[in-house]
Enzyme design. Structure first.
Site, PDB file in Angstrom:
ATOM      1  N   ILE A 133     -12.194 -11.659   7.614  1.00 11.11           N
ATOM      2  CA  ILE A 133     -10.879 -11.843   7.016  1.00 11.11           C
ATOM      3  C   ILE A 133     -10.542 -10.602   6.182  1.00 11.11           C
ATOM      4  CG2 ILE A 133      -9.513 -13.299   5.473  1.00 11.11           C
ATOM      5  CD1 ILE A 133     -11.607 -15.550   6.076  1.00 11.11           C
ATOM      6  N   ASP A 179      -6.099  -8.748  18.527  1.00 13.25           N
ATOM      7  CA  ASP A 179      -6.744  -8.690  17.217  1.00 13.25           C
ATOM      8  C   ASP A 179      -7.732  -9.846  17.038  1.00 13.25           C
ATOM      9  OD1 ASP A 179      -5.012 -10.828  16.925  1.00 13.25           O
ATOM     10  OD2 ASP A 179      -4.292 -10.229  14.945  1.00 13.25           O
TER      11      ASP A 179
END
Length: 374
Positions: free
Chosen positions: A186, A259
Site C-alpha cells: 500500500i 497496477d
C-alpha cells in the site's frame, strides 16, 4: 538484494571519429560497468590545458555494483580497448577517449591512484555544463555546492557548443511484452509507475478499482469482523474486472500494463484471514486463477515501511491513515514469500526505497532499464 552506487563519469574524445568513439565507449560501459541512467547532450569544447583539436564531451550517470578501485580498473580497460595510449610524460595530450570518475555516490576518496570527487571538476566548464544537464542538484560532498552553483561560479571562459548529434539511452521498446503486472505494498507507487509506463510506451492501462468498496473503511476499524467479506469482495471485483480488461486487447496499444496482479488477493487474504477462513478462500481463488491471463513479468516495487507511511499520509485517504506499521510489514513479507515460492511468475524485485521516479527522471530511467535488462 543488489545495492547499486550512482556514479557520474565525464567522457571526452578529440582523435579520430569523435562521435563514434563516444558511442562505442558508452556501449562498453553499459556492458561492463552498470546501468546507464542518464546521458547529457554532446558539447564541442576546446582542449583544456593544452593546444589540440576540439573535444566532444559528455557526462553520464550510471548505477554500478563495482567498488571504486574496481570501477577505475574497468575504465582503464575500456580506454585501452578504445585505443587510448597513456604517455609516461607529464601533461595533457590528444586522445581517442578519456574517462574520468566525477562522483561515486557521495564518497570522498583520496588514494594515490584515485581521487573522488574529481579534484578539477569545479574548474572545468566542459565537465560542469553536461553534468548540470543531468544532475543539476547534485551536491559536491566537499565543496557543499550544487553543480548548478559550481557552474555559475566557474571562471572557465571556454566556449561550449551543443551539437545536434546525441547518445541515445535506447531501451524504449516494450513491444516484446504482452502483459506487465506491477505490484507492491500500500503506497508503494505501483499505480503511478503503471500510468507512466502506459503513457510513455503506448500501453493499455489496467488499474485496480477499489475506492468504493464498502468494506474497506470498516476493515481498518475492525479487521477480525470485516476481513472475510472484504477479501471475498475484492476477489469477486478483481476477477470480474481483470477478465474483462485482459480479454479485450486494444489494437492501437503495444501491450497491457496493470497496477496489480490478481494473485494479490491470496497474499492479502493470507495476512488478514483466520486459518479456516483462508482454506475456504483459497479453494475459491484457485478455481478462478486458472482462468486469468498471467503476466510476462511480475514487477514488485519494494518500499521500506517508513517510506510507505510517508506516501500513505501524502495521498490523504482518510481510511488509510491509521494503518499500523506491523500490518504493512506483514504485507511486505507476504509478497516476498509469494515471490520466493512462485518463480514461474517471472518476478523482478526493484528496491525503490531511495528512489523518486515521479520527480527524478534518472530514477525512472533506472527502473525502465531494470525491466529491459531482466
Amino acid at each position: 538484494m543488489i545495492h547499486y552506487k550512482r556514479t557520474y563519469l565525464s567522457i571526452g574524445s578529440n582523435l579520430g571519429d569523435k562521435y563514434k568513439n563516444l558511442n562505442k565507449t558508452v556501449e562498453l560501459i553499459k556492458e561492463s560497468i552498470g546501468n546507464l541512467i542518464s546521458c547529457s547532450p554532446i558539447y564541442q569544447t576546446p582542449a583544456w590545458g593544452f593546444e589540440s583539436d576540439d573535444f566532444y564531451n559528455i557526462c553520464i550517470g550510471i548505477d554500478t555494483e563495482l567498488q571504486p578501485l574496481e570501477l577505475l580498473d574497468c575504465i582503464l580497460q575500456i580506454e585501452e580497448k578504445m585505443g587510448r595510449v597513456r604517455s609516461q610524460t607529464e601533461g595533457y595530450a590528444a586522445r581517442t577517449i578519456d574517462i574520468d570518475i566525477i562522483f561515486y555516490e557521495d564518497a570522498m576518496i583520496s588514494e594515490p591512484e584515485l581521487i573522488i570527487p574529481h579534484p578539477n571538476l569545479h574548474l572545468r566548464k566542459f565537465v560542469l555544463q553536461p553534468l548540470a544537464d543531468i544532475a543539476p542538484g547534485k551536491i559536491h560532498p566537499k565543496l557543499n555546492k550544487s553543480i548548478t552553483e559550481l557552474l555559475e561560479a566557474c571562471e572557465d571562459n571556454s566556449e561550449l557548443e551543443k551539437i545536434s548529434l546525441e547518445i541515445s539511452l535506447e531501451k524504449k521498446d516494450f513491444t516484446k511484452f504482452n502483459f506487465i503486472a506491477i505490484e507492491g505494498n500500500i503506497g508503494a507507487g505501483k499505480t503511478t509507475l503503471a500510468n507512466k509506463i502506459a503513457e510513455d510506451f503506448n500501453g493499455k492501462l489496467i488499474l485496480e478499482r477499489f475506492a468504493d468498496n464498502p468494506f474497506l473503511p470498516k476493515f481498518y476499524e475492525d479487521k477480525n469482523r470485516y476481513a472475510f467479506p472484504l477479501e471475498m469482495s475484492f476477489l469477486a471485483d478483481r476477477y470480474q474486472q481483470f477478465t474483462d480488461d485482459t480479454s479485450r486487447p486494444d489494437l492501437f496499444k503495444n501491450f497491457m500494463v496493470s497496477d496489480y496482479d490478481i494473485f494479490k488477493s491470496l497474499i492479502f487474504a493470507k495476512v488478514t484471514l483466520q486459518e479456516d477462513e483462508f482454506k475456504l478462500y483459497r479453494k475459491i481463488f484457485n478455481s478462478m486463477y486458472k482462468e486469468v491471463v498471467k503476466p510476462d513479468i511480475y514487477i514488485y516495487l519494494h518500499q521500506n515501511t517508513k517510506r510507505l507511511l510517508q506516501n500513505i499520509k501524502k495521498r490523504g485517504r482518510s481510511y488509510e491513515q491509521s494503518i499500523p506499521t506491523e500490518y504493512l510489514e506483514e504485507i511486505n513479507n507476504g509478497y516476498l514469500d509469494f515471490i520466493k515460492t512462485h518463480p514461474e511468475i517471472n518476478p523482478l524485485i526493484i528496491d525503490i526505497s531511495e528512489l523518486d521516479f515521479l520527480q527524478n527522471k534518472n530514477d525512472y530511467q533506472f527502473i525502465i532499464d531494470k525491466i529491459h535488462d531482466f
